[in-house]
Design a protein around this motif. Structure first.
Motif, mmCIF file in Angstrom:
data_model
loop_
_atom_site.group_PDB
_atom_site.id
_atom_site.type_symbol
_atom_site.label_atom_id
_atom_site.label_comp_id
_atom_site.label_asym_id
_atom_site.label_seq_id
_atom_site.Cartn_x
_atom_site.Cartn_y
_atom_site.Cartn_z
ATOM 1 N N ARG A 1 0.827 -1.208 0.000
ATOM 2 C CA ARG A 1 0.000 0.000 0.000
ATOM 3 C C ARG A 1 0.857 1.252 0.000
ATOM 4 O O ARG A 1 0.531 2.248 -0.649
ATOM 5 C CB ARG A 1 -0.945 -0.008 1.212
ATOM 6 N N ARG A 2 1.955 1.217 0.751
ATOM 7 C CA ARG A 2 2.820 2.387 0.818
ATOM 8 C C ARG A 2 3.445 2.691 -0.539
ATOM 9 O O ARG A 2 3.680 3.853 -0.880
ATOM 10 C CB ARG A 2 3.923 2.163 1.863
ATOM 11 N N VAL A 3 3.761 1.647 -1.315
ATOM 12 C CA VAL A 3 4.355 1.863 -2.634
ATOM 13 C C VAL A 3 3.443 2.726 -3.484
ATOM 14 O O VAL A 3 3.873 3.706 -4.097
ATOM 15 C CB VAL A 3 4.636 0.521 -3.346
ATOM 16 N N TRP A 4 2.147 2.392 -3.507
ATOM 17 C CA TRP A 4 1.210 3.154 -4.332
ATOM 18 C C TRP A 4 0.995 4.556 -3.767
ATOM 19 O O TRP A 4 0.838 5.522 -4.530
ATOM 20 C CB TRP A 4 -0.124 2.409 -4.433
ATOM 21 N N GLN A 5 1.006 4.678 -2.449
ATOM 22 C CA GLN A 5 0.856 6.004 -1.843
ATOM 23 C C GLN A 5 2.035 6.898 -2.194
ATOM 24 O O GLN A 5 1.865 8.078 -2.533
ATOM 25 C CB GLN A 5 0.722 5.877 -0.322
ATOM 26 N N ARG A 6 3.232 6.346 -2.125
ATOM 27 C CA ARG A 6 4.426 7.132 -2.427
ATOM 28 C C ARG A 6 4.519 7.439 -3.913
ATOM 29 O O ARG A 6 4.993 8.499 -4.309
ATOM 30 C CB ARG A 6 5.668 6.381 -1.942
ATOM 31 N N LEU A 7 4.049 6.507 -4.744
ATOM 32 C CA LEU A 7 4.092 6.705 -6.181
ATOM 33 C C LEU A 7 3.256 7.912 -6.585
ATOM 34 O O LEU A 7 3.603 8.640 -7.521
ATOM 35 C CB LEU A 7 3.563 5.451 -6.887
ATOM 36 N N ALA A 8 2.170 8.132 -5.862
ATOM 37 C CA ALA A 8 1.267 9.245 -6.186
ATOM 38 C C ALA A 8 1.918 10.594 -5.944
ATOM 39 O O ALA A 8 1.462 11.603 -6.483
ATOM 40 C CB ALA A 8 -0.009 9.128 -5.357
ATOM 41 N N HIS A 9 2.997 10.639 -5.155
ATOM 42 C CA HIS A 9 3.645 11.904 -4.835
ATOM 43 C C HIS A 9 4.955 12.106 -5.601
ATOM 44 O O HIS A 9 5.652 13.094 -5.386
ATOM 45 C CB HIS A 9 3.920 11.991 -3.324
ATOM 46 N N ILE A 10 5.274 11.168 -6.486
ATOM 47 C CA ILE A 10 6.493 11.300 -7.286
ATOM 48 C C ILE A 10 6.194 12.138 -8.523
ATOM 49 O O ILE A 10 5.168 11.965 -9.171
ATOM 50 C CB ILE A 10 7.046 9.913 -7.665
ATOM 51 N N ASP A 11 7.081 13.037 -8.837
ATOM 52 C CA ASP A 11 6.897 13.938 -9.970
ATOM 53 C C ASP A 11 6.558 13.160 -11.247
ATOM 54 O O ASP A 11 7.162 12.130 -11.547
ATOM 55 C CB ASP A 11 8.178 14.754 -10.182
ATOM 56 N N ALA A 12 5.568 13.675 -12.009
ATOM 57 C CA ALA A 12 5.097 12.987 -13.216
ATOM 58 C C ALA A 12 6.218 12.786 -14.227
ATOM 59 O O ALA A 12 6.277 11.757 -14.905
ATOM 60 C CB ALA A 12 3.951 13.786 -13.841
ATOM 61 N N GLU A 13 7.112 13.751 -14.339
ATOM 62 C CA GLU A 13 8.221 13.650 -15.290
ATOM 63 C C GLU A 13 9.144 12.491 -14.928
ATOM 64 O O GLU A 13 9.572 11.713 -15.785
ATOM 65 C CB GLU A 13 9.005 14.962 -15.302
ATOM 66 N N ILE A 14 9.447 12.364 -13.632
ATOM 67 C CA ILE A 14 10.323 11.281 -13.169
ATOM 68 C C ILE A 14 9.647 9.933 -13.386
ATOM 69 O O ILE A 14 10.276 8.971 -13.849
ATOM 70 C CB ILE A 14 10.662 11.481 -11.678
ATOM 71 N N LEU A 15 8.353 9.853 -13.038
ATOM 72 C CA LEU A 15 7.618 8.598 -13.204
ATOM 73 C C LEU A 15 7.539 8.205 -14.672
ATOM 74 O O LEU A 15 7.729 7.036 -15.023
ATOM 75 C CB LEU A 15 6.215 8.745 -12.609
ATOM 76 N N ALA A 16 7.276 9.171 -15.547
ATOM 77 C CA ALA A 16 7.183 8.879 -16.980
ATOM 78 C C ALA A 16 8.517 8.388 -17.538
ATOM 79 O O ALA A 16 8.552 7.460 -18.361
ATOM 80 C CB ALA A 16 6.722 10.127 -17.734
ATOM 81 N N ASN A 17 9.601 8.981 -17.106
ATOM 82 C CA ASN A 17 10.928 8.559 -17.588
ATOM 83 C C ASN A 17 11.236 7.122 -17.194
ATOM 84 O O ASN A 17 11.921 6.397 -17.926
ATOM 85 C CB ASN A 17 12.009 9.489 -17.047
ATOM 86 N N TYR A 18 10.721 6.718 -16.031
ATOM 87 C CA TYR A 18 10.911 5.333 -15.604
ATOM 88 C C TYR A 18 10.008 4.387 -16.401
ATOM 89 O O TYR A 18 10.443 3.331 -16.869
ATOM 90 C CB TYR A 18 10.615 5.203 -14.107
ATOM 91 N N LEU A 19 8.744 4.767 -16.562
ATOM 92 C CA LEU A 19 7.760 3.876 -17.186
ATOM 93 C C LEU A 19 7.987 3.684 -18.677
ATOM 94 O O LEU A 19 7.566 2.663 -19.241
ATOM 95 C CB LEU A 19 6.345 4.421 -16.946
#
Length: 344
Positions: free
Chosen positions: A114-132
């Motif tokens: 659950r914490r993974v998804w909670q923390r993921l929601a607060h990660i910058d969209a640019e950083i998340l997109a670069n990973y995905l």
């Protein structure tokens, strides 16, 4: 602060251990600087800490002084420590019965997901997109289906168009995800992405303490820095370099200082300059019209003698306002630190 930390003996021969020392630190730093720490605590940790605060009672200045200095020294001298599910389970097995450890770790494992998804929601969209963008479209579809729609939308707009459309189609056709597949994705995110982001974004302890010291009045600040000089001169030096003070506002460019003065209450500016060194006063006056400078000097004269505490509060308000303006992009704050430059 760890509950197993060495005790500190006060003038009343009371021993303050981990929870009590942590409570003292949290009360000292207050709401503004303590809020990020409170948000990271578990519910049980919050209960323990608040219970310790209620029972803390009065702490004399010498004891508080010792607690803070010891706290900073431990932060400065501590090495990196990495924990893991396996290490924790191994440790618990040496203390508790196997069936109890199994129940504890099973609960933690579910909370971890659950914490993974909670923390993921607060990660910058640019950083998340670069990973995905390097993941399989189906995996990306599962991940984006579990974050908030507005966050998913930002990520999709950053991903390459063809890839993003593929992800959208898979999200539209998605059925229930098998538990094993979801757990695998959660574990992958935790080990390869979320944990890495947390490590790279972890702030240096000296930066945190510099902000805490900025919140002190000048007498308290001087007392702690002087004491820290005696026990950890290197840490004291780093904190001094990182602190941003009222005098550092003299490094503002003309446009920035004029923006700051337009934004600050006139009475606050008068009180702040009333107790400022002459070069600092001259800097502000030089960035005003002759008439505005004369009016401000008259205001300062009208104030008469004022308490040092009032000067500190006014200067702290100006520093806080400057940081707020810098965060909005209205001004730029810089502070020279030898070869480096610190920009807020």
């Amino acid at each position: 602060m760890n509950a197993n930390s060495p005790a500190v003996t006060t003038g009343k021969s009371l021993e303050l251990r981990g929870p009590q020392r942590a409570a003292a630190i949290m009360l000292l730093i207050g709401e503004e600087y303590g809020a990020p720490i409170w948000s990271m605590l578990e519910e049980e940790e919050v209960r323990q800490l608040t219970h310790a605060m209620v029972q803390l009672g009065a702490i004399d200045a010498d004891t508080m002084h010792e607690i803070v200095v010891d706290f900073i020294t431990q932060l400065s001298g501590s090495g990196n420590l990495a924990g893991s599910f396996e290490k924790t389970e191994s440790l618990l097995l040496k203390i508790f019965p196997p069936e109890q450890v199994t129940a504890i770790m099973a609960d933690i494992n579910g909370m971890s997901g659950r914490r993974v998804w909670q923390r993921l929601a607060h990660i910058d969209a640019e950083i998340l997109a670069n990973y995905l963008r390097n993941e399989y479209p189906q995996t990306v579809a599962v991940i984006l289906s579990r974050v908030k729609p507005d966050h998913a939308a930002k990520v999709l707009t950053i991903l390459p168009d063809e890839f993003a459309i593929d992800v959208v189609n898979r999200m539209l056709r998605m059925e229930a995800v098998q538990k094993e597949a979801l757990e695998h994705i959660e574990q992958t995110l935790k080990t390869e992405f979320v944990t890495t982001i947390a490590q790279t974004s972890k702030r240096d302890a000296h930066e945190i303490m510099a902000e805490v010291f900025n919140a002190f009045d000048r007498q308290t600040e001087s007392r702690f820095l002087t004491a820290l000089d005696d026990v950890n001169r290197e840490a004291s030096k780093k904190i001094r370099q990182l602190m941003f003070t009222f005098e550092d506002l003299t490094k503002l460019d003309p446009g920035s200082v004029q923006t700051l003065m337009r934004s600050v209450d006139r009475d606050v500016l008068a009180r702040a300059l009333k107790g400022a060194p002459e070069p600092t006063r001259a800097f502000f006056f030089s960035n005003m019209s002759t008439r505005a400078a004369k009016n401000l000097q008259d205001d300062m004269q009208t104030l008469g003698p004022i308490r040092l505490k009032d000067v500190d509060e006014a200067q702290a308000k100006m520093v806080s306002l400057a940081k707020d303006l810098a965060e909005k992009g209205d001004i730029m704050i810089s502070k020279n630190r030898g070869e480096d430059e610190l920009v807020y």
